[in-house]
Design a protein around this motif. Structure first.
Motif, PDB file in Angstrom:
ATOM      1  N   LYS A 167      64.149 -40.917 -20.457  1.00  0.00           N
ATOM      2  CA  LYS A 167      63.305 -40.185 -21.409  1.00  0.00           C
ATOM      3  C   LYS A 167      62.132 -41.103 -21.745  1.00  0.00           C
ATOM      4  O   LYS A 167      62.301 -42.062 -22.493  1.00  0.00           O
ATOM      5  CB  LYS A 167      64.087 -39.830 -22.673  1.00  0.00           C
ATOM      6  CG  LYS A 167      65.195 -38.824 -22.455  1.00  0.00           C
ATOM      7  CD  LYS A 167      65.757 -38.324 -23.770  1.00  0.00           C
ATOM      8  CE  LYS A 167      66.455 -39.421 -24.543  1.00  0.00           C
ATOM      9  NZ  LYS A 167      67.091 -38.916 -25.787  1.00  0.00           N
ATOM     10  N   PRO A 168      60.965 -40.877 -21.191  1.00  0.00           N
ATOM     11  CA  PRO A 168      59.859 -41.847 -21.305  1.00  0.00           C
ATOM     12  C   PRO A 168      59.373 -42.054 -22.731  1.00  0.00           C
ATOM     13  O   PRO A 168      59.521 -41.184 -23.595  1.00  0.00           O
ATOM     14  CB  PRO A 168      58.750 -41.223 -20.454  1.00  0.00           C
ATOM     15  CG  PRO A 168      59.434 -40.253 -19.560  1.00  0.00           C
ATOM     16  CD  PRO A 168      60.612 -39.747 -20.326  1.00  0.00           C
ATOM     17  N   PHE A 169      58.791 -43.215 -22.960  1.00  0.00           N
ATOM     18  CA  PHE A 169      58.071 -43.462 -24.195  1.00  0.00           C
ATOM     19  C   PHE A 169      56.837 -42.548 -24.246  1.00  0.00           C
ATOM     20  O   PHE A 169      56.315 -42.111 -23.211  1.00  0.00           O
ATOM     21  CB  PHE A 169      57.598 -44.920 -24.252  1.00  0.00           C
ATOM     22  CG  PHE A 169      58.668 -45.916 -24.579  1.00  0.00           C
ATOM     23  CD1 PHE A 169      59.188 -46.015 -25.863  1.00  0.00           C
ATOM     24  CD2 PHE A 169      59.146 -46.778 -23.601  1.00  0.00           C
ATOM     25  CE1 PHE A 169      60.150 -46.942 -26.176  1.00  0.00           C
ATOM     26  CE2 PHE A 169      60.124 -47.714 -23.900  1.00  0.00           C
ATOM     27  CZ  PHE A 169      60.633 -47.794 -25.194  1.00  0.00           C
ATOM     28  N   ALA A 170      56.355 -42.301 -25.457  1.00  0.00           N
ATOM     29  CA  ALA A 170      55.103 -41.575 -25.625  1.00  0.00           C
ATOM     30  C   ALA A 170      53.968 -42.377 -24.988  1.00  0.00           C
ATOM     31  O   ALA A 170      54.054 -43.601 -24.855  1.00  0.00           O
ATOM     32  CB  ALA A 170      54.830 -41.342 -27.110  1.00  0.00           C
ATOM     33  N   ALA A 171      52.905 -41.678 -24.618  1.00  0.00           N
ATOM     34  CA  ALA A 171      51.793 -42.326 -23.921  1.00  0.00           C
ATOM     35  C   ALA A 171      51.205 -43.473 -24.737  1.00  0.00           C
ATOM     36  O   ALA A 171      50.881 -44.536 -24.186  1.00  0.00           O
ATOM     37  CB  ALA A 171      50.716 -41.289 -23.604  1.00  0.00           C
ATOM     38  N   ASP A 172      51.096 -43.289 -26.039  1.00  0.00           N
ATOM     39  CA  ASP A 172      50.549 -44.345 -26.893  1.00  0.00           C
ATOM     40  C   ASP A 172      51.459 -45.574 -26.878  1.00  0.00           C
ATOM     41  O   ASP A 172      50.986 -46.714 -26.833  1.00  0.00           O
ATOM     42  CB  ASP A 172      50.382 -43.827 -28.325  1.00  0.00           C
ATOM     43  CG  ASP A 172      49.739 -44.862 -29.238  1.00  0.00           C
ATOM     44  OD1 ASP A 172      48.630 -45.315 -28.921  1.00  0.00           O
ATOM     45  OD2 ASP A 172      50.357 -45.219 -30.263  1.00  0.00           O
ATOM     46  N   ALA A 173      52.763 -45.327 -26.913  1.00  0.00           N
ATOM     47  CA  ALA A 173      53.722 -46.436 -26.871  1.00  0.00           C
ATOM     48  C   ALA A 173      53.610 -47.194 -25.548  1.00  0.00           C
ATOM     49  O   ALA A 173      53.644 -48.426 -25.523  1.00  0.00           O
ATOM     50  CB  ALA A 173      55.144 -45.912 -27.065  1.00  0.00           C
ATOM     51  N   VAL A 174      53.475 -46.459 -24.460  1.00  0.00           N
ATOM     52  CA  VAL A 174      53.351 -47.092 -23.137  1.00  0.00           C
ATOM     53  C   VAL A 174      52.145 -48.028 -23.102  1.00  0.00           C
ATOM     54  O   VAL A 174      52.236 -49.174 -22.632  1.00  0.00           O
ATOM     55  CB  VAL A 174      53.235 -46.024 -22.032  1.00  0.00           C
ATOM     56  CG1 VAL A 174      52.823 -46.660 -20.705  1.00  0.00           C
ATOM     57  CG2 VAL A 174      54.561 -45.285 -21.866  1.00  0.00           C
ATOM     58  N   GLN A 175      51.025 -47.563 -23.619  1.00  0.00           N
ATOM     59  CA  GLN A 175      49.820 -48.381 -23.605  1.00  0.00           C
ATOM     60  C   GLN A 175      49.984 -49.646 -24.448  1.00  0.00           C
ATOM     61  O   GLN A 175      49.527 -50.729 -24.068  1.00  0.00           O
ATOM     62  CB  GLN A 175      48.624 -47.563 -24.108  1.00  0.00           C
ATOM     63  CG  GLN A 175      48.220 -46.435 -23.164  1.00  0.00           C
ATOM     64  CD  GLN A 175      47.968 -46.921 -21.740  1.00  0.00           C
ATOM     65  OE1 GLN A 175      47.274 -47.915 -21.520  1.00  0.00           O
ATOM     66  NE2 GLN A 175      48.540 -46.220 -20.771  1.00  0.00           N
TER      67      GLN A 175
ATOM     68  N   ASN B 177      61.556 -40.923 -16.023  1.00  0.00           N
ATOM     69  CA  ASN B 177      61.990 -39.591 -15.566  1.00  0.00           C
ATOM     70  C   ASN B 177      62.875 -39.643 -14.323  1.00  0.00           C
ATOM     71  O   ASN B 177      62.876 -38.703 -13.510  1.00  0.00           O
ATOM     72  CB  ASN B 177      60.765 -38.704 -15.266  1.00  0.00           C
ATOM     73  CG  ASN B 177      59.964 -38.395 -16.499  1.00  0.00           C
ATOM     74  OD1 ASN B 177      60.501 -37.951 -17.509  1.00  0.00           O
ATOM     75  ND2 ASN B 177      58.654 -38.635 -16.446  1.00  0.00           N
ATOM     76  N   TYR B 178      63.628 -40.710 -14.169  1.00  0.00           N
ATOM     77  CA  TYR B 178      64.482 -40.779 -12.985  1.00  0.00           C
ATOM     78  C   TYR B 178      65.683 -39.850 -13.145  1.00  0.00           C
ATOM     79  O   TYR B 178      66.090 -39.493 -14.254  1.00  0.00           O
ATOM     80  CB  TYR B 178      64.916 -42.216 -12.709  1.00  0.00           C
ATOM     81  CG  TYR B 178      65.734 -42.884 -13.793  1.00  0.00           C
ATOM     82  CD1 TYR B 178      67.129 -42.796 -13.790  1.00  0.00           C
ATOM     83  CD2 TYR B 178      65.128 -43.619 -14.807  1.00  0.00           C
ATOM     84  CE1 TYR B 178      67.890 -43.423 -14.772  1.00  0.00           C
ATOM     85  CE2 TYR B 178      65.874 -44.240 -15.798  1.00  0.00           C
ATOM     86  CZ  TYR B 178      67.257 -44.135 -15.770  1.00  0.00           C
ATOM     87  OH  TYR B 178      68.008 -44.745 -16.750  1.00  0.00           O
ATOM     88  N   THR B 179      66.250 -39.443 -12.034  1.00  0.00           N
ATOM     89  CA  THR B 179      67.309 -38.431 -12.062  1.00  0.00           C
ATOM     90  C   THR B 179      68.657 -38.937 -11.574  1.00  0.00           C
ATOM     91  O   THR B 179      69.661 -38.231 -11.701  1.00  0.00           O
ATOM     92  CB  THR B 179      66.905 -37.216 -11.211  1.00  0.00           C
ATOM     93  OG1 THR B 179      66.631 -37.643  -9.868  1.00  0.00           O
ATOM     94  CG2 THR B 179      65.669 -36.540 -11.793  1.00  0.00           C
ATOM     95  N   ASP B 180      68.663 -40.149 -11.034  1.00  0.00           N
ATOM     96  CA  ASP B 180      69.929 -40.682 -10.529  1.00  0.00           C
ATOM     97  C   ASP B 180      70.027 -42.158 -10.890  1.00  0.00           C
ATOM     98  O   ASP B 180      69.026 -42.887 -10.829  1.00  0.00           O
ATOM     99  CB  ASP B 180      70.022 -40.512  -9.009  1.00  0.00           C
ATOM    100  CG  ASP B 180      71.418 -40.830  -8.485  1.00  0.00           C
ATOM    101  OD1 ASP B 180      72.239 -39.899  -8.414  1.00  0.00           O
ATOM    102  OD2 ASP B 180      71.676 -42.011  -8.164  1.00  0.00           O
ATOM    103  N   LYS B 181      71.227 -42.598 -11.267  1.00  0.00           N
ATOM    104  CA  LYS B 181      71.399 -43.984 -11.700  1.00  0.00           C
ATOM    105  C   LYS B 181      71.073 -44.983 -10.592  1.00  0.00           C
ATOM    106  O   LYS B 181      70.731 -46.139 -10.876  1.00  0.00           O
ATOM    107  CB  LYS B 181      72.814 -44.212 -12.211  1.00  0.00           C
ATOM    108  CG  LYS B 181      73.918 -44.055 -11.174  1.00  0.00           C
ATOM    109  CD  LYS B 181      75.291 -44.287 -11.796  1.00  0.00           C
ATOM    110  CE  LYS B 181      76.399 -44.171 -10.769  1.00  0.00           C
ATOM    111  NZ  LYS B 181      77.739 -44.411 -11.378  1.00  0.00           N
ATOM    112  N   SER B 182      71.154 -44.555  -9.336  1.00  0.00           N
ATOM    113  CA  SER B 182      70.822 -45.465  -8.234  1.00  0.00           C
ATOM    114  C   SER B 182      69.357 -45.907  -8.306  1.00  0.00           C
ATOM    115  O   SER B 182      69.023 -47.025  -7.902  1.00  0.00           O
ATOM    116  CB  SER B 182      71.095 -44.794  -6.890  1.00  0.00           C
ATOM    117  OG  SER B 182      70.257 -43.657  -6.704  1.00  0.00           O
TER     118      SER B 182
END
Length: 306
Positions: A10-18, A36-41
């Motif tokens: 679940k990604p950080f908000a864009a402001d947080a990423v920056q 946004n990955y879908t598999d633990k691998s």
């Protein structure tokens, strides 16, 4: 310089990423994002050359640590850290940290919001009740509970708290009346708000022995973890206390049954929403980056949890 992985299903908000990027770039650190990955691998592959990792609800278990031979530190951007296998972290000589306090106001506002929502009958057009003048009891008095107490007092609630790890003066300083048994939390509260972690000691600790004590029309508020609730006891209290209500930031495993039987007396957020504000998102992400830098530059382990 250390290589930092920011792994967020679940990604950080864009402001947080920056702002996370800015902190790491200022320190001269390498970094990469896995979002946004879908598999633990995918996580395990990304961990292969990481020396530090920032996560949110992502799972750091034995398999993950085995995939991270260079890892020195993992920071959970948030207060809870039950998604980190602490024993595995220690066995792999990895420091595990959280970022306490960064999400607290967001979670507290949600707790109060859910209280208002259920007090007003979920805004169904019928007359409800007010929080002012009601008794709020807090089970645990950490960061979130203190913010809840502050808001509740502003509304006009009478606030009590129980925390076996704190002295009375901590609560008194916040204008909160200390309780000295967990039973009193459940006996006294018109609204009972849970603020304890999910550990082996606390799982299913909110059981029938405690729930049987609640007032006929009590409201139980859970912004902690679903694992602390004995779900069979929860069903029983619904059946025996005809006006009992339950609001939670995380649905119990038997939520479908509860919703079918008692739809007007429960509310569950669609997914854990307590820390889902742009402010909390940013605060926790920046704190995680700063803690990693302090760890490598100064050996600072202030927020170590293992």
């Amino acid at each position: 310089m250390p290589k930092v992985l920011i792994a967020t299903e679940k990604p950080f908000a864009a402001d947080a990423v920056q702002k996370i990027k800015a902190e790491l770039e200022k320190a001269g650190y390498e970094y990469s994002f896995l979002e946004n990955y879908t598999d633990k691998s995918e996580l395990h592959n990304a961990l292969a050359d990481a020396e530090a990792v920032i996560i949110r609800s992502d799972i750091m278990d034995e398999e993950a640590f085995n995939s991270a031979p260079k890892l020195k530190i993992v920071v959970r951007a948030g207060a809870g850290y039950d998604n980190i296998d602490l024993k595995a972290a220690t066995a792999h000589n990895v420091v595990a940290m959280n970022t306490p306090g960064q999400n607290s106001n967001a979670v507290a506002e949600l707790a109060i919001g859910m209280m208002i929502y259920i007090a007003r009958n979920k805004f169904n057009g019928k007359s409800g009740t007010e929080l002012s003048g009601k008794t709020l009891t807090l089970y645990g008095f950490g960061w979130v509970a203190r913010y809840v107490a502050k808001i509740a007092k502003g509304i006009g609630m009478d606030v009590y708290a129980y925390d076996p790890y704190l002295q009375d003066d901590v609560m008194l300083k916040e204008g909160v009346k200390p309780l000295h048994s967990v039973e009193d939390v459940f006996k006294l509260g018109d609204y009972i708000s849970l603020h304890i972690p999910a550990t082996e000691e606390t799982k299913k600790c909110v059981n029938w022995n405690l729930l049987s004590l609640v007032k006929e029309d009590a409201v139980l508020v859970n912004t902690a973890r679903k694992e602390i609730i004995d779900e069979e006891a929860l069903l029983k209290v619904f059946a025996e206390k005809k006006k009992f209500r339950y609001v939670s930031d995380v649905a119990p495993d038997n939520s479908a049954e509860i919703l079918e039987l008692y739809p007007d007396r429960v509310f569950f957020t669609p997914k854990k929403m307590g820390a889902q504000t742009s402010e909390a998102n940013t605060n926790a992400g920046i704190a995680a980056a700063k803690q990693i830098i302090a760890f490598f530059e100064k050996g600072d382990t202030t927020y170590k949890v293992n």
